[in-house]
Design an enzyme around this catalytic site. Structure first.
Site, PDB file in Angstrom:
ATOM      1  N   GLU A  76       0.885  -1.369  -0.004  1.00  0.00           N
ATOM      2  CA  GLU A  76       0.232  -0.128  -0.047  1.00  0.00           C
ATOM      3  C   GLU A  76       0.891   1.228   0.045  1.00  0.00           C
ATOM      4  O   GLU A  76       0.542   2.140  -0.589  1.00  0.00           O
ATOM      5  CB  GLU A  76      -0.871  -0.267   1.238  1.00  0.00           C
ATOM      6  N   ASP A  77       2.026   1.362   0.683  1.00  0.00           N
ATOM      7  CA  ASP A  77       2.720   2.327   0.986  1.00  0.00           C
ATOM      8  C   ASP A  77       3.899   2.585   0.312  1.00  0.00           C
ATOM      9  O   ASP A  77       4.779   3.650   0.637  1.00  0.00           O
ATOM     10  CB  ASP A  77       2.741   2.745   2.645  1.00  0.00           C
TER      11      ASP A  77
END
Length: 698
Positions: A76-77
């Site tokens: 996600e990051d």
């Protein structure tokens, strides 16, 4: 923050066979991928996944779960992908990471849609492997512990509300009460800061003033049980601040009137000692009627087992006592995670059977708001127990009705419900059930879910199933209208339309079943020309404007039979007659003949006029009709109505918002239409639209 070797040592303590090299690779991978990223607290971002992994070691979970915790934010990051995770750490870890990871590429969605899609994906992944939920709960708990570092108060409240509505109840449903209580406390601090400050302050003050009263009560309980020959462990504490606040809010009590603030836990050697201890306590102190609960003989769905009772101690002090074994205590505090530590991969059906209910909701919910609403209902905490006549036990939310019970037994039974007996007596379906009620559902073979049930059912499963059934019924009604319209369209095609032509038309329109086509026609999602072209490609090109139904390209031609040659007339503005209506004329000296529909209310005022029996000429086509449409007050509703007019080749000549009262807006519309049949088709299309609540001719 845990160092690399400390995390590995924790895992090796309870799982000596764990792959140390794989754990080290996962730790290094997350540190490298997150690099210089910082959290709101200023700490390195990788400290978060490391702390979540530490929480998983406290639960003694397997190495795949620990690695998932370490890697859960990389996709996600960072620039890492699920394929990268699979290549480096295997298929199982990649699948778990994907289940925990939020959906990507949904930033343009509205907030509720984004939340619903994340929840939908999470629930599906959780149903396949419950470890997804355990990591997600650890992730949320650590985020709540650091929530105060976020500067935006609205963002803090949004995260706290989501935690209170979704994640704390999920923790409770798998028996992880330690996680649930801490999440609730941290969310309570953000959502009700004044109440939090007041209650925690009063509890601190009470603790300072009690003079060791809690210890004294615990000692008295232990001594009373020891005299009866029972060796037990006894501990006491103040109740959770959030549970005190809930009791104050539900019962409208001030803090001073909340009597059972102290709770005591008695841990016995075995189940037999639990019941013996209960008998001793009820003999020594008076117990409060209605406060005894036996969760040992009838465990909660999440596997929670304990005896609960409330006693009146000296000076009218009320105390709650929970009695359990040591094994029950560990399961009660850590629930499914405790079971996993001992029997990895063998998940108890009683603890996660409710996941099937959540999957039903995912399948049946129509839009994001429904999914969020039904899921919150499905994980509601306060439960009651009810039985079938044969003794099968079902747990339901407090306030559940016989209809909720029927759907809990089986979705088909819920849909066929026509009545219910509660404890042998016929009762209304909306009657709330009580603890221990025996419920017999009376069903009818031709019965179907009623929309009115949505006014009293409380379970997410029941609401989702009822709404789905209602939508299917509405779709069938629209498809029935569409079938009649389709027959009219097919009659205008220069070929005989059989099953083969319809099959080919479905392919061209990218549809699966004939019912899909009929619904599209009835809901005015397809124009007549589109349907004709799908049935016989190229046929509309060979037709002139009149044959194709494009009557708007001709001049309006209205002739009235029954008038003397040369006599002028005008169509009534009160009733807006169109070709096909039954009409009469009112003639006054020196004025044009007024043409009205036979049922026009203005005819009552023409008693002194000459009445003429009129009819439309054979070539009459085109007039202005008026209709009234009640639209739902939401974006796009007016555009959808205008689109229906366009698809039906009707020109708007006047549009007025005559009434606006949320959630509806009432519009009066003047339309150029071909004849009364044309206007009727438009009304049918409007009534089939989700944007239109009601449509009628004026």
């Amino acid at each position: 923050m845990l160092r690399q070797y400390e995390l590995v040592e924790r895992v090796k303590e309870y799982d000596p066979d764990a792959d140390e090299a794989a754990l080290n690779r996962a730790y290094v991978y997350t540190v490298q991928k997150h690099g210089s990223q910082k959290r709101a607290s200023g700490d390195p971002y990788f400290s978060h996944p490391v702390e979540v992994a530490g929480l998983m070691t406290d639960l003694k979970l397997d190495q795949e779960t620990i690695m998932t915790a370490l890697l859960h934010d990389t996709v996600e990051d960072t620039l890492a992908t699920i394929d990268d995770i699979e290549a480096n750490f295997g298929t199982d870890v990649a699948r778990l990471v994907d289940g925990v990871t939020k959906l990507s590429k949904i930033e343009q969605m509205p907030e509720n849609e984004r939340a619903a899609e994340n929840l939908r994906k999470f629930l599906l992944a959780m149903s396949e492997d419950i470890r997804v939920l355990l990591v997600k709960l650890g992730d949320r708990l650590h985020n709540m512990r650091t929530l105060h570092f976020i500067s935006n108060p609205e963002k803090r409240r949004r995260i706290a509300r989501e935690t209170m509505d979704i994640y704390a109840p999920l923790a409770e449903r798998v028996g992880m009460y330690e996680y649930m209580r801490e999440m609730q406390l941290l969310a309570f601090e953000q959502l009700e800061p004044e109440a939090y400050k007041t209650i925690t302050g009063r509890l601190a003050q009470l603790k300072m003033q009690d003079g060791g009263q809690v210890d004294a009560v615990a000692l008295a309980i232990k001594q009373a049980l020891a005299e009866a020959g029972l060796q037990v462990e006894v501990s006491g504490r103040e109740k959770h601040p959030y549970s005190i606040w809930r009791k104050m809010a539900e019962r409208h009590l001030p803090f001073e009137q909340v009597t059972d603030i102290f709770a005591f836990r008695v841990v016995c050697a075995d189940v037999g000692d639990c019941y013996r201890a209960l008998g001793v306590l009820h003999q020594v102190w008076q117990f409060i009627p209605g406060k005894f609960k036996d969760y040992i003989s009838t465990p909660k769905n999440n596997g929670y087992r304990s005896l609960h009772t409330s006693l009146i101690y000296e000076n009218s002090m009320r105390v709650e006592v929970q009695i359990r074994t040591q094994e029950m205590h560990r399961t009660n505090e850590f629930g499914l995670a405790a079971h996993w530590a001992y029997k990895q991969g063998d998940r108890p059906d009683g603890q996660v059977g409710w996941l099937r209910e959540l999957l039903d909701i995912v399948e049946q919910s129509h839009d994001p708001d429904e999914l969020l609403e039904h899921t919150r209902l499905a994980i509601y905490q306060d439960r009651i127990f009810a039985f079938t006549p044969k003794g099968a036990l079902f747990q339901l939310p407090k306030g559940a009705t016989a209809v909720d019970f029927a759907y809990a037994v089986h979705t088909d039974l819920g849909g066929q419900t026509v009545g219910a007996k509660i404890n042998g007596r016929h009762m209304p379906l909306r009657t709330p059930l009580g603890n221990g009620d025996v419920v017999e559902i009376i069903k009818g073979e031709r019965a179907e879910p009623q929309p009115s049930w949505l006014g009293f059912v409380v379970t997410g499963k029941a609401r989702a199933a009822i709404r789905r059934a209602v939508r299917q019924k509405e779709r069938a009604e629209v498809a029935e209208i569409g079938s009649k319209l389709f027959e009219e369209i097919a009659d205008r095609v220069p070929a005989k339309i059989g099953k083969k032509a319809i099959r080919e038309a479905l392919k061209r329109l990218d549809m699966e079943e004939p019912e899909d086509l009929m619904f599209a026609v009835g809901a005015a999602k397809l124009t007549d020309r589109e349907v004709m072209e799908a049935l016989v490609p190229g046929c509309t090109a060979e037709m002139d404007a009149e044959q194709a139904g494009d009557w708007t390209k001709r001049e309006h031609a209205i002739s009235i039979r029954g008038l003397t040659a040369g006599v002028g007339f005008e169509l009534g503005e009160c009733c807006h007659p169109v070709p096909g209506d039954r009409i009469v004329g009112l003639r006054n000296p020196g004025e044009l003949v007024e043409v009205h529909t036979i049922d026009c209310i203005e005819l009552a005022s023409g008693i002194d006029s000459d009445w003429l029996d009129l009819s439309w000429g054979e070539q009459s086509v085109g007039a202005t009709g008026r209709l009234r449409a009640t639209l739902y007050d939401r974006p796009g509703a007016l555009a959808e109505m205008a689109s229906i007019f366009g698809q039906n080749m009707a020109n708007i000549t006047a549009l007025e918002l005559s009434q606006h009262e949320h959630p509806f807006g009432v519009y009066e519309v003047d339309l150029e239409v071909q004849d009364v049949a044309h206007l009727t088709r438009i009304l049918s299309a409007l009534r089939a639209s989700d944007a239109v609540a009601q449509a009628e001719r004026v």
